[in-house]
Design a protein around this motif. Sequence first.
Motif, PDB file in Angstrom:
ATOM      1  N   ASP A  79       9.325   4.939   0.609  1.00 51.25           N
ATOM      2  CA  ASP A  79       9.832   5.058   1.854  1.00 51.25           C
ATOM      3  C   ASP A  79      10.277   6.640   2.456  1.00 51.25           C
ATOM      4  OD1 ASP A  79       9.868   2.286   2.026  1.00 51.25           O
ATOM      5  OD2 ASP A  79      11.825   2.129   1.219  1.00 51.25           O
ATOM      6  N   SER A  80      10.452   7.267   1.222  1.00 55.60           N
ATOM      7  CA  SER A  80      10.922   8.758   1.524  1.00 55.60           C
ATOM      8  C   SER A  80       9.447   9.577   1.875  1.00 55.60           C
ATOM      9  CB  SER A  80      11.413   9.488   0.305  1.00 55.60           C
ATOM     10  OG  SER A  80      11.637  10.795   0.511  1.00 55.60           O
ATOM     11  N   ILE A  81       8.454   9.457   1.170  1.00 50.95           N
ATOM     12  CA  ILE A  81       7.407  10.104   1.600  1.00 50.95           C
ATOM     13  C   ILE A  81       6.684   9.611   3.073  1.00 50.95           C
ATOM     14  CG2 ILE A  81       4.822  10.371   1.025  1.00 50.95           C
ATOM     15  CD1 ILE A  81       5.720  10.164  -2.127  1.00 50.95           C
ATOM     16  N   GLU A  82       6.789   8.471   3.101  1.00 55.04           N
ATOM     17  CA  GLU A  82       6.461   7.804   4.683  1.00 55.04           C
ATOM     18  C   GLU A  82       7.180   8.539   5.455  1.00 55.04           C
ATOM     19  OE1 GLU A  82       6.576   3.606   4.638  1.00 55.04           O
ATOM     20  OE2 GLU A  82       4.833   3.492   3.780  1.00 55.04           O
ATOM     21  N   ALA A  83       8.500   8.780   5.382  1.00 53.10           N
ATOM     22  CA  ALA A  83       9.236   9.147   6.444  1.00 53.10           C
ATOM     23  C   ALA A  83       8.789  10.737   6.630  1.00 53.10           C
ATOM     24  CB  ALA A  83      10.704   9.213   5.935  1.00 53.10           C
ATOM     25  N   GLY A  84       8.697  11.326   5.451  1.00 58.07           N
ATOM     26  CA  GLY A  84       8.225  12.957   5.785  1.00 58.07           C
ATOM     27  C   GLY A  84       6.681  12.963   6.312  1.00 58.07           C
ATOM     28  N   GLN A  85       5.875  12.113   5.923  1.00 53.51           N
ATOM     29  CA  GLN A  85       4.683  12.050   6.592  1.00 53.51           C
ATOM     30  C   GLN A  85       4.733  11.723   8.334  1.00 53.51           C
ATOM     31  OE1 GLN A  85       2.865   9.015   4.252  1.00 53.51           O
ATOM     32  NE2 GLN A  85       1.610  10.317   3.058  1.00 53.51           N
ATOM     33  N   LEU A  86       5.723  10.742   8.661  1.00 49.17           N
ATOM     34  CA  LEU A  86       5.823  10.476  10.033  1.00 49.17           C
ATOM     35  C   LEU A  86       6.535  11.833  10.684  1.00 49.17           C
ATOM     36  CD1 LEU A  86       7.285   6.817   9.786  1.00 49.17           C
ATOM     37  CD2 LEU A  86       5.089   7.755  10.846  1.00 49.17           C
ATOM     38  N   SER A  87       7.462  12.380   9.947  1.00 51.07           N
ATOM     39  CA  SER A  87       8.124  13.803  10.479  1.00 51.07           C
ATOM     40  C   SER A  87       7.022  14.850  10.785  1.00 51.07           C
ATOM     41  CB  SER A  87       9.100  14.077   9.593  1.00 51.07           C
ATOM     42  OG  SER A  87       9.887  15.408  10.054  1.00 51.07           O
TER      43      SER A  87
ATOM     44  N   LEU B 108       0.787  -1.280  -0.035  1.00 53.78           N
ATOM     45  CA  LEU B 108       0.051   0.114  -0.072  1.00 53.78           C
ATOM     46  C   LEU B 108       0.989   1.235  -0.138  1.00 53.78           C
ATOM     47  CD1 LEU B 108      -2.952   1.245   0.166  1.00 53.78           C
ATOM     48  CD2 LEU B 108      -2.468   1.141   2.826  1.00 53.78           C
ATOM     49  N   LEU B 109       0.820   1.862  -1.059  1.00 58.78           N
ATOM     50  CA  LEU B 109       1.678   3.268  -1.092  1.00 58.78           C
ATOM     51  C   LEU B 109       0.997   4.319  -0.289  1.00 58.78           C
ATOM     52  CD1 LEU B 109       2.429   2.993  -4.956  1.00 58.78           C
ATOM     53  CD2 LEU B 109       3.878   2.536  -3.068  1.00 58.78           C
ATOM     54  N   PRO B 110       1.862   5.446   0.197  1.00 55.40           N
ATOM     55  CA  PRO B 110       1.528   6.662   1.096  1.00 55.40           C
ATOM     56  C   PRO B 110       0.527   7.671   0.315  1.00 55.40           C
ATOM     57  CG  PRO B 110       3.697   6.621   0.620  1.00 55.40           C
ATOM     58  CD  PRO B 110       3.269   5.363   0.040  1.00 55.40           C
ATOM     59  N   TRP B 111       0.119   7.330  -0.795  1.00 54.89           N
ATOM     60  CA  TRP B 111      -0.743   8.444  -1.534  1.00 54.89           C
ATOM     61  C   TRP B 111      -1.929   7.586  -2.191  1.00 54.89           C
ATOM     62  CZ3 TRP B 111       4.254   7.255  -3.243  1.00 54.89           C
ATOM     63  CH2 TRP B 111       4.582   6.509  -4.303  1.00 54.89           C
ATOM     64  N   SER B 112      -2.782   8.314  -2.183  1.00 47.62           N
ATOM     65  CA  SER B 112      -3.990   7.639  -3.062  1.00 47.62           C
ATOM     66  C   SER B 112      -4.035   8.187  -4.382  1.00 47.62           C
ATOM     67  CB  SER B 112      -5.123   8.142  -2.073  1.00 47.62           C
ATOM     68  OG  SER B 112      -5.413   9.441  -2.260  1.00 47.62           O
TER      69      SER B 112
ATOM     70  N   PRO C 264      -6.959   8.627  -7.850  1.00 45.68           N
ATOM     71  CA  PRO C 264      -8.139   9.349  -8.264  1.00 45.68           C
ATOM     72  C   PRO C 264      -9.446   8.782  -7.258  1.00 45.68           C
ATOM     73  CG  PRO C 264      -7.201   8.654 -10.360  1.00 45.68           C
ATOM     74  CD  PRO C 264      -6.392   8.032  -9.356  1.00 45.68           C
ATOM     75  N   GLY C 265     -10.181   9.582  -7.149  1.00 56.59           N
ATOM     76  CA  GLY C 265     -11.233   9.174  -6.070  1.00 56.59           C
ATOM     77  C   GLY C 265     -10.787   8.853  -4.469  1.00 56.59           C
ATOM     78  N   ASP C 266      -9.729   9.335  -4.171  1.00 56.65           N
ATOM     79  CA  ASP C 266      -9.190   8.654  -3.110  1.00 56.65           C
ATOM     80  C   ASP C 266      -9.009   7.198  -2.879  1.00 56.65           C
ATOM     81  OD1 ASP C 266      -7.860   9.677  -0.718  1.00 56.65           O
ATOM     82  OD2 ASP C 266      -9.582   9.204   0.619  1.00 56.65           O
ATOM     83  N   LYS C 267      -8.763   6.545  -3.922  1.00 60.42           N
ATOM     84  CA  LYS C 267      -8.812   4.979  -3.813  1.00 60.42           C
ATOM     85  C   LYS C 267      -7.349   4.760  -3.597  1.00 60.42           C
ATOM     86  CE  LYS C 267     -12.299   4.067  -7.195  1.00 60.42           C
ATOM     87  NZ  LYS C 267     -12.982   3.245  -8.179  1.00 60.42           N
ATOM     88  N   PRO C 268      -6.947   3.717  -3.079  1.00 65.78           N
ATOM     89  CA  PRO C 268      -5.711   3.227  -2.689  1.00 65.78           C
ATOM     90  C   PRO C 268      -4.825   2.811  -3.722  1.00 65.78           C
ATOM     91  CG  PRO C 268      -7.150   1.516  -2.035  1.00 65.78           C
ATOM     92  CD  PRO C 268      -8.027   2.695  -2.449  1.00 65.78           C
TER      93      PRO C 268
ATOM     94  N   ASP D 248      -2.539   9.907   7.150  1.00 68.46           N
ATOM     95  CA  ASP D 248      -1.395   9.679   6.309  1.00 68.46           C
ATOM     96  C   ASP D 248      -0.712   8.372   7.325  1.00 68.46           C
ATOM     97  OD1 ASP D 248      -1.703  11.374   4.368  1.00 68.46           O
ATOM     98  OD2 ASP D 248      -0.271  12.849   5.094  1.00 68.46           O
ATOM     99  N   ILE D 249      -0.583   8.695   8.665  1.00 69.69           N
ATOM    100  CA  ILE D 249       0.051   7.670   9.637  1.00 69.69           C
ATOM    101  C   ILE D 249      -0.774   6.343   9.323  1.00 69.69           C
ATOM    102  CG2 ILE D 249       0.809   7.120  11.726  1.00 69.69           C
ATOM    103  CD1 ILE D 249       2.322   9.676   9.763  1.00 69.69           C
ATOM    104  N   LEU D 250      -1.989   6.325   9.467  1.00 67.74           N
ATOM    105  CA  LEU D 250      -3.007   4.902   9.290  1.00 67.74           C
ATOM    106  C   LEU D 250      -2.379   4.526   8.098  1.00 67.74           C
ATOM    107  CD1 LEU D 250      -6.209   6.124  10.889  1.00 67.74           C
ATOM    108  CD2 LEU D 250      -4.763   4.744  11.970  1.00 67.74           C
ATOM    109  N   ARG D 251      -2.429   5.172   7.054  1.00 68.10           N
ATOM    110  CA  ARG D 251      -1.975   4.532   5.765  1.00 68.10           C
ATOM    111  C   ARG D 251      -0.698   3.925   5.843  1.00 68.10           C
ATOM    112  NH1 ARG D 251      -3.419   7.866   1.362  1.00 68.10           N
ATOM    113  NH2 ARG D 251      -5.241   6.653   1.109  1.00 68.10           N
ATOM    114  N   VAL D 252       0.488   4.469   6.385  1.00 63.18           N
ATOM    115  CA  VAL D 252       1.747   3.957   6.716  1.00 63.18           C
ATOM    116  C   VAL D 252       1.692   2.973   7.547  1.00 63.18           C
ATOM    117  CG1 VAL D 252       3.899   4.566   7.745  1.00 63.18           C
ATOM    118  CG2 VAL D 252       2.930   6.226   6.535  1.00 63.18           C
TER     119      VAL D 252
END
Length: 102
Positions: free
Chosen positions: A36-44, A9-13, A15-19, A80-84
């Motif tokens: 991985d980089s986007i997840e690290a940014g989201q956690l930060s 599961l990627l850290p972005w969605s 169209p239509g907020d689909k995973p 975002d964190i729940l998706r991570v």
Amino acid sequence: MTTPNELRLLPWSGPGDKPCYLSSDDSDGYMARLADSIEAGQLSTAVALLEEAAEAVGNQDTTLDEMRCLVKELTGALRDILRVATSRGHLLATSDPRGPAY
């Protein structure tokens, strides 16, 4: 090739907020590193917002509008964190032959 239960599961969605999912055996590939980089940014971001929230709650001068803005930002960060967490939980479950450790 990756089996359906091993999709990341990627850290972005989409169209239509689909995973969005990544199907790859290469955990060091471009898309995996980007995720991985986007997840690290989201956690930060979540850590910074948590600190800001703790200060705002303790400050009697925080206005209602400031709190609303903070709650909106916290809601996005929590999403975002729940998706991570979901993504990493699935990765752990597929890499551990014993299954998830609940």
